[in-house]
Design a protein around this motif. Sequence first.
Motif, PDB file in Angstrom:
ATOM      1  N   PRO A 168     -14.672 -13.852 -14.598  1.00 20.37           N
ATOM      2  CA  PRO A 168     -14.964 -13.429 -15.976  1.00 20.37           C
ATOM      3  C   PRO A 168     -13.693 -12.954 -16.679  1.00 20.37           C
ATOM      4  CG  PRO A 168     -16.396 -12.311 -14.377  1.00 20.37           C
ATOM      5  CD  PRO A 168     -15.294 -12.962 -13.609  1.00 20.37           C
ATOM      6  N   ALA A 169     -13.672 -13.098 -17.988  1.00 14.86           N
ATOM      7  CA  ALA A 169     -12.565 -12.545 -18.756  1.00 14.86           C
ATOM      8  C   ALA A 169     -12.476 -11.055 -18.468  1.00 14.86           C
ATOM      9  CB  ALA A 169     -12.788 -12.780 -20.247  1.00 14.86           C
ATOM     10  N   GLY A 170     -11.267 -10.564 -18.265  1.00 14.97           N
ATOM     11  CA  GLY A 170     -11.126  -9.143 -17.984  1.00 14.97           C
ATOM     12  C   GLY A 170      -9.751  -8.814 -17.453  1.00 14.97           C
ATOM     13  N   ARG A 171      -9.618  -7.555 -17.046  1.00 14.00           N
ATOM     14  CA  ARG A 171      -8.341  -7.057 -16.537  1.00 14.00           C
ATOM     15  C   ARG A 171      -8.458  -6.839 -15.038  1.00 14.00           C
ATOM     16  NH1 ARG A 171      -5.767  -5.460 -21.285  1.00 14.00           N
ATOM     17  NH2 ARG A 171      -7.228  -5.069 -22.979  1.00 14.00           N
ATOM     18  N   TYR A 172      -7.527  -7.398 -14.305  1.00 20.62           N
ATOM     19  CA  TYR A 172      -7.528  -7.309 -12.847  1.00 20.62           C
ATOM     20  C   TYR A 172      -6.155  -6.812 -12.384  1.00 20.62           C
ATOM     21  CZ  TYR A 172     -11.564 -10.318 -13.573  1.00 20.62           C
ATOM     22  OH  TYR A 172     -12.762 -10.825 -14.004  1.00 20.62           O
ATOM     23  N   ALA A 173      -6.053  -6.478 -11.108  1.00 21.67           N
ATOM     24  CA  ALA A 173      -4.751  -6.029 -10.595  1.00 21.67           C
ATOM     25  C   ALA A 173      -4.648  -6.288  -9.101  1.00 21.67           C
ATOM     26  CB  ALA A 173      -4.557  -4.541 -10.872  1.00 21.67           C
ATOM     27  N   VAL A 174      -3.452  -6.660  -8.677  1.00 19.99           N
ATOM     28  CA  VAL A 174      -3.105  -6.657  -7.257  1.00 19.99           C
ATOM     29  C   VAL A 174      -2.281  -5.391  -7.050  1.00 19.99           C
ATOM     30  CG1 VAL A 174      -1.872  -7.837  -5.405  1.00 19.99           C
ATOM     31  CG2 VAL A 174      -3.104  -9.168  -7.131  1.00 19.99           C
ATOM     32  N   GLU A 175      -2.702  -4.566  -6.089  1.00 19.47           N
ATOM     33  CA  GLU A 175      -2.102  -3.245  -5.953  1.00 19.47           C
ATOM     34  C   GLU A 175      -1.521  -3.024  -4.561  1.00 19.47           C
ATOM     35  OE1 GLU A 175      -4.866  -0.236  -8.265  1.00 19.47           O
ATOM     36  OE2 GLU A 175      -6.035  -1.597  -7.013  1.00 19.47           O
ATOM     37  N   PHE A 176      -0.424  -2.310  -4.518  1.00 21.91           N
ATOM     38  CA  PHE A 176       0.074  -1.836  -3.240  1.00 21.91           C
ATOM     39  C   PHE A 176      -0.888  -0.766  -2.740  1.00 21.91           C
ATOM     40  CE2 PHE A 176       4.071  -3.320  -5.239  1.00 21.91           C
ATOM     41  CZ  PHE A 176       4.454  -4.215  -4.255  1.00 21.91           C
ATOM     42  N   MET A 177      -1.173  -0.800  -1.454  1.00 23.42           N
ATOM     43  CA  MET A 177      -2.140   0.149  -0.906  1.00 23.42           C
ATOM     44  C   MET A 177      -1.474   1.516  -0.705  1.00 23.42           C
ATOM     45  SD  MET A 177      -4.041  -2.572   1.660  1.00 23.42           S
ATOM     46  CE  MET A 177      -5.139  -1.377   2.437  1.00 23.42           C
ATOM     47  N   SER A 178      -2.266   2.571  -0.896  1.00 19.40           N
ATOM     48  CA  SER A 178      -1.728   3.929  -0.773  1.00 19.40           C
ATOM     49  C   SER A 178      -2.845   4.882  -0.390  1.00 19.40           C
ATOM     50  CB  SER A 178      -1.101   4.379  -2.095  1.00 19.40           C
ATOM     51  OG  SER A 178      -2.083   4.424  -3.104  1.00 19.40           O
ATOM     52  N   GLY A 179      -2.465   6.030   0.043  1.00 21.47           N
ATOM     53  CA  GLY A 179      -3.445   7.092   0.251  1.00 21.47           C
ATOM     54  C   GLY A 179      -3.906   7.284   1.673  1.00 21.47           C
ATOM     55  N   GLU A 180      -4.537   6.267   2.246  1.00 22.22           N
ATOM     56  CA  GLU A 180      -5.121   6.441   3.571  1.00 22.22           C
ATOM     57  C   GLU A 180      -4.071   6.179   4.659  1.00 22.22           C
ATOM     58  OE1 GLU A 180      -8.434   7.109   4.293  1.00 22.22           O
ATOM     59  OE2 GLU A 180      -8.629   7.508   2.141  1.00 22.22           O
ATOM     60  N   LYS A 199      13.535   9.706   7.483  1.00 27.57           N
ATOM     61  CA  LYS A 199      12.868  10.180   6.270  1.00 27.57           C
ATOM     62  C   LYS A 199      11.834   9.143   5.892  1.00 27.57           C
ATOM     63  CE  LYS A 199      13.787  11.939   1.617  1.00 27.57           C
ATOM     64  NZ  LYS A 199      14.833  12.211   0.598  1.00 27.57           N
ATOM     65  N   GLU A 200      10.630   9.594   5.628  1.00 24.00           N
ATOM     66  CA  GLU A 200       9.539   8.662   5.331  1.00 24.00           C
ATOM     67  C   GLU A 200       9.212   8.635   3.850  1.00 24.00           C
ATOM     68  OE1 GLU A 200       6.714  10.445   8.152  1.00 24.00           O
ATOM     69  OE2 GLU A 200       6.202   8.384   8.674  1.00 24.00           O
ATOM     70  N   PHE A 201       8.941   7.460   3.348  1.00 24.44           N
ATOM     71  CA  PHE A 201       8.461   7.306   1.972  1.00 24.44           C
ATOM     72  C   PHE A 201       7.135   6.567   2.003  1.00 24.44           C
ATOM     73  CE2 PHE A 201      13.112   7.364   1.604  1.00 24.44           C
ATOM     74  CZ  PHE A 201      13.298   8.336   0.638  1.00 24.44           C
ATOM     75  N   PHE A 202       6.236   7.007   1.141  1.00 24.28           N
ATOM     76  CA  PHE A 202       4.962   6.296   0.951  1.00 24.28           C
ATOM     77  C   PHE A 202       4.890   5.943  -0.535  1.00 24.28           C
ATOM     78  CE2 PHE A 202       4.507   9.286   4.454  1.00 24.28           C
ATOM     79  CZ  PHE A 202       4.088   8.450   5.473  1.00 24.28           C
ATOM     80  N   PRO A 203       5.422   4.788  -0.898  1.00 22.71           N
ATOM     81  CA  PRO A 203       5.589   4.487  -2.324  1.00 22.71           C
ATOM     82  C   PRO A 203       4.258   4.423  -3.084  1.00 22.71           C
ATOM     83  CG  PRO A 203       6.834   2.950  -0.950  1.00 22.71           C
ATOM     84  CD  PRO A 203       5.915   3.705  -0.044  1.00 22.71           C
ATOM     85  N   VAL A 204       4.201   5.167  -4.179  1.00 21.79           N
ATOM     86  CA  VAL A 204       3.033   5.138  -5.075  1.00 21.79           C
ATOM     87  C   VAL A 204       3.543   5.232  -6.516  1.00 21.79           C
ATOM     88  CG1 VAL A 204       1.459   6.190  -3.408  1.00 21.79           C
ATOM     89  CG2 VAL A 204       2.758   7.653  -4.975  1.00 21.79           C
ATOM     90  N   GLY A 205       2.645   5.087  -7.452  1.00 20.05           N
ATOM     91  CA  GLY A 205       2.982   5.275  -8.866  1.00 20.05           C
ATOM     92  C   GLY A 205       4.090   4.347  -9.325  1.00 20.05           C
ATOM     93  N   ASP A 206       5.102   4.925  -9.972  1.00 18.34           N
ATOM     94  CA  ASP A 206       6.204   4.118 -10.506  1.00 18.34           C
ATOM     95  C   ASP A 206       7.001   3.417  -9.410  1.00 18.34           C
ATOM     96  OD1 ASP A 206       5.602   4.689 -13.090  1.00 18.34           O
ATOM     97  OD2 ASP A 206       7.128   6.263 -13.333  1.00 18.34           O
ATOM     98  N   TYR A 207       6.821   3.861  -8.175  1.00 15.31           N
ATOM     99  CA  TYR A 207       7.576   3.260  -7.070  1.00 15.31           C
ATOM    100  C   TYR A 207       6.810   2.116  -6.399  1.00 15.31           C
ATOM    101  CZ  TYR A 207      10.284   7.439  -7.845  1.00 15.31           C
ATOM    102  OH  TYR A 207      11.026   8.417  -8.451  1.00 15.31           O
ATOM    103  N   ALA A 208       5.647   1.844  -6.895  1.00 18.91           N
ATOM    104  CA  ALA A 208       4.829   0.751  -6.331  1.00 18.91           C
ATOM    105  C   ALA A 208       3.848   0.278  -7.403  1.00 18.91           C
ATOM    106  CB  ALA A 208       4.095   1.247  -5.082  1.00 18.91           C
ATOM    107  N   LYS A 209       4.384  -0.266  -8.460  1.00 16.37           N
ATOM    108  CA  LYS A 209       3.534  -0.638  -9.594  1.00 16.37           C
ATOM    109  C   LYS A 209       2.669  -1.860  -9.268  1.00 16.37           C
ATOM    110  CE  LYS A 209       6.581   1.147 -13.189  1.00 16.37           C
ATOM    111  NZ  LYS A 209       7.531   0.809 -14.268  1.00 16.37           N
ATOM    112  N   PRO A 210       1.430  -1.852  -9.742  1.00 18.13           N
ATOM    113  CA  PRO A 210       0.549  -3.007  -9.500  1.00 18.13           C
ATOM    114  C   PRO A 210       0.985  -4.215 -10.315  1.00 18.13           C
ATOM    115  CG  PRO A 210      -0.516  -1.441 -10.974  1.00 18.13           C
ATOM    116  CD  PRO A 210       0.762  -0.797 -10.520  1.00 18.13           C
ATOM    117  N   MET A 211       0.513  -5.375  -9.903  1.00 18.25           N
ATOM    118  CA  MET A 211       0.681  -6.587 -10.710  1.00 18.25           C
ATOM    119  C   MET A 211      -0.614  -6.759 -11.506  1.00 18.25           C
ATOM    120  SD  MET A 211       1.624 -10.470  -9.554  1.00 18.25           S
ATOM    121  CE  MET A 211       0.182 -10.727  -8.518  1.00 18.25           C
ATOM    122  N   LYS A 212      -0.519  -6.554 -12.804  1.00 18.15           N
ATOM    123  CA  LYS A 212      -1.710  -6.652 -13.646  1.00 18.15           C
ATOM    124  C   LYS A 212      -1.951  -8.096 -14.039  1.00 18.15           C
ATOM    125  CE  LYS A 212      -1.366  -1.943 -15.370  1.00 18.15           C
ATOM    126  NZ  LYS A 212      -1.177  -1.052 -16.530  1.00 18.15           N
TER     127      LYS A 212
END
Length: 298
Positions: A168-180, A199-212
Motif C-alpha cells: 500500500p502507499a505509505g511510509r516504510y523504513a529499514v532500521e538498524f536494530m537496537s535496544g535488546e 570500548k563498546e558502542f551500540f549505535p542508535v539515533g543519528d549514529y544509525a539512521k534508518p533508510m526511509k
Amino acid sequence: MKKISFAVSTVLAASMLAVPFSDAAVDDSSYQPSLYFKPIETDEAQVLKNGTVYVNSGLFTGANNSFNAEVYIDDDQKFAGHIIVKWKCDSEYIALDNLQDPITLCGNSPYSQFKKSSSIAVTAHPELNEHFISYSLGMNTEPFELTSENSDDYPLAGFSAVVNNETPAGRYAVEFMSGEPGAQCEILYKYGGDTMNFKEFFPVGDYAKPMKINVSDRMLGDIDNDGMITGSDATQILVAYTKLSSNGESGFTPEQEIAADIDADGIINGSDATLLLNYYTAISSNCKLSVYDYFLNN
Ligand SMILES: [Ca+2]
Ligand SMILES: [Ca+2]
C-alpha cells in the motif's frame, strides 16, 4: 549461511574482560562511529535529497520490484575491532532479500583481515525480515586494519528491498536494530597490546539512521496522476495544506499524500507547494531535469 553465534559469545567474553577506557589519544567522549544505509537508485526507486527512497509502484512491470542498498560503517578513529550489524523491516510489505557480504558484492572488504566471504558471518532471517552481518577475529585485541584509506570506502554488506504490487502507499523504513541485548548493533573498539582495553558502542539515533522508503503509485509531485507536473499539482498541495491546517485532514488519498511530500520530511505544507511550483516554473523555462534530479540540486 554461516553461523553468527560464535561472534556474539566472543563479544560477551570480551566485554567481561574490559577495563576502563583510558587511551587519551582517542578518548573523545563525543565521538561515536556510525552506521548508515546507502540505497542504489533505479527508475522505479529514486533517492531524494534527504536520503528517502521514493518508490513509484506505477512503473512496476511485474508483481515485484526491488532496489539494492549497501550498509556502511563510518569510523573516523579507525579503532573498530569487532562489528555486528543487524537491520530489519517491520513491515510485511517490504521484504529484505539477497544479503551479500562485501566480497561477493564488490570484490573487496573494508578490512584487510576479511578478504574471503568465509571469514565474514552473514545470516538472513526471512521469517523475521532481519539481516545480520558480523566481523570478528575472536579474542584479537587489535583494531581491524583498513583495506583502504577510510572505513566506508567499501560496504560492510549489501541487500535488496523488495516492494510488490500489494504494497500500500505509505511510509516504510529499514532500521538498524537496537535496544535488546543480542538483537542490536554493536561496535567494539580495541586498543591492543597487553592492556586489553575495549570500548563498546551500540549505535542508535543519528549514529544509525534508518533508510526511509516512501511508496506511491505515481511520480513525486504528480498529485492528479496525469503523468506531468503542472501548476495544478502545486495548487492541490496548497489546498490540502490549508485543509490540514483547519481540520487536520488533507483530503488526499494515501497515494497523493506520499506524492505531495516533495521534501520527504513527513508533513505536507506550503514548502512542498512552493518547491513543486519552482520545479514547474523551471520546466516551463526549458529545464529538462526530472523532478527527482531537480530537487537533488535545488
Ligand atoms: Ca499532474
Ligand atoms: Ca514536506
